[in-house]
Motif scaffolding. Sequence first.
Motif, PDB file in Angstrom:
ATOM      1  N   UNK A 457      79.088  62.440 -21.388  1.00 37.21           N
ATOM      2  CA  UNK A 457      78.335  62.345 -20.130  1.00 37.21           C
ATOM      3  C   UNK A 457      77.452  61.101 -20.095  1.00 37.21           C
ATOM      4  N   UNK A 458      76.941  60.667 -21.268  1.00 38.75           N
ATOM      5  CA  UNK A 458      76.148  59.436 -21.299  1.00 38.75           C
ATOM      6  C   UNK A 458      77.007  58.229 -20.965  1.00 38.75           C
ATOM      7  N   UNK A 459      78.255  58.284 -21.365  1.00 42.38           N
ATOM      8  CA  UNK A 459      79.176  57.172 -21.124  1.00 42.38           C
ATOM      9  C   UNK A 459      79.659  57.126 -19.682  1.00 42.38           C
ATOM     10  N   UNK A 460      79.868  58.293 -19.063  1.00 45.25           N
ATOM     11  CA  UNK A 460      80.553  58.338 -17.771  1.00 45.25           C
ATOM     12  C   UNK A 460      79.652  58.556 -16.569  1.00 45.25           C
ATOM     13  N   UNK A 461      78.520  59.235 -16.725  1.00 39.95           N
ATOM     14  CA  UNK A 461      77.739  59.655 -15.563  1.00 39.95           C
ATOM     15  C   UNK A 461      76.307  59.109 -15.555  1.00 39.95           C
TER      16      UNK A 461
END
Length: 484
Positions: A457-461
């Motif tokens: 989630x840190x990478x994508x959102x």
Amino acid sequence: MLSNQIALFLLQLVGITVLFLTSLLTLAFLFYRYRVRRYVTRHKSINRTLRVAFFHPYCNGGGGGERVLWQAINAIQLKYPNVSCVVYTCEDVSLSELLDNVSRAFYINLLPNLELIYLEGVRYIEARSYPRFTILLQNLGSLLLAHEALHKFQPDIFVDTIGYAFTIPYFKYFASSSTCCYVHYPTVSTDMLEKVKSQKGDFNNDTKISNSLVLTNLKLIYYRLFAYVYGWAGRKCDVTLVNSTWTRGHISAIWGHNSNAQIVYPPCDTIAFAGLNLTRQRSKDRYIVCSLGQFRPEKNHACQIRAFSTFLGSLTEEERKSCELHLIGSCRDQGDLDRVQELCKLSGGLGIRDNVSFHIKIPFHELLRCLAMSDVGMHTMENEHFGISLVEMMAAGCVMIGHNSGGPRLDIVRDYEGVKTGFLADNEAEFADRLKEVYLMDCEERQSICKNARNYVLDKFSIETFEKEFILKTEVIFDKYLQS
């Protein structure tokens, strides 16, 4: 013979009447367009900066839609510092007070080259103004609000961030503005049509209608006619942005593939949640399940309580004492507060009232404390368009169990680098099974899933990803003005 002549005469009369009315309406439309365009041209200064207007009447809220609005404006201010941004609003709030609220709620510090355009016709878009045919009349009402907005401020670029698609062709045709929209949720979707067609009662399909074939068919006709006009309006948008794969699929189905809907995931403030320790901050013998979301009917909190009850039924009496369900959320109105009371009664009726806690509109630090203790995050809404609360719980280190549909299935609870980021379930029994599965995991296995989910989630959102993608997808309409 005489009756045939009368029928022919009446048919010709109807034809002439229709032709006359059509011509009259066309002339009225062209005259109105001419007058509005002349007014817009007269009020547009030649030597001025590029002006971008955001249509978001309820801009002082603290929800995900408002974060998208302010994060988009922040991205524009950083990329194009000489561009003037305005927000059409119906809120009774000063600019300084609003900027302070945005700073406190979202930690966004906007530049002062921002203006609020106050609109008075909020009643035109309020659901309570239309007990029947609410969707249609609200959207028609948005045209009246758009008329007021255009006469108060004439933008070069018009951006709808709240979901009133009918305003798009209005600004395109009458103000010659380039248009952009960010769609959080389609006003009408193929799922809604299928639900009505199947005569399935739900929070947005009254049982009086679902139990009647005649009323069901009438509602289908109403929805399909609205979907046709909604699609026509949406296709007039120059840049269409959507928040998830699910939303893009439904927008493409209703608006048509020529709408070229592009995904820009909403900005999720994952950093604060990701600061929590993956080792849960509580005694080791407790097993805590949390849920995060407004107490709206579609969130289906009752499913969570029943699934948790089924899970407890598979444990010994001693094990049950250490298990807790924490429902965290806010209430918009008295209806939501009444719903919480019904959920309390449900948990009491199932004999698990001591295991279930409700947290209404708690401060952020208290939310972090609850999430820091929780082993599992549970989200049961069917066809959730995206699911920011899932992202936040995953960033906080909870093992996520989401509904096997919509955004959770298509975008959020996905394998990352070949490793699980959580679980999906279709019904109460499956949610209960997943709760038991996580309960039986050792600490190392749980933390492995949580760590992978957090990285995903840190990478994508992230907020940074949203701002980068928003600028990239909208630069085509900015370049039209800035390079001319």
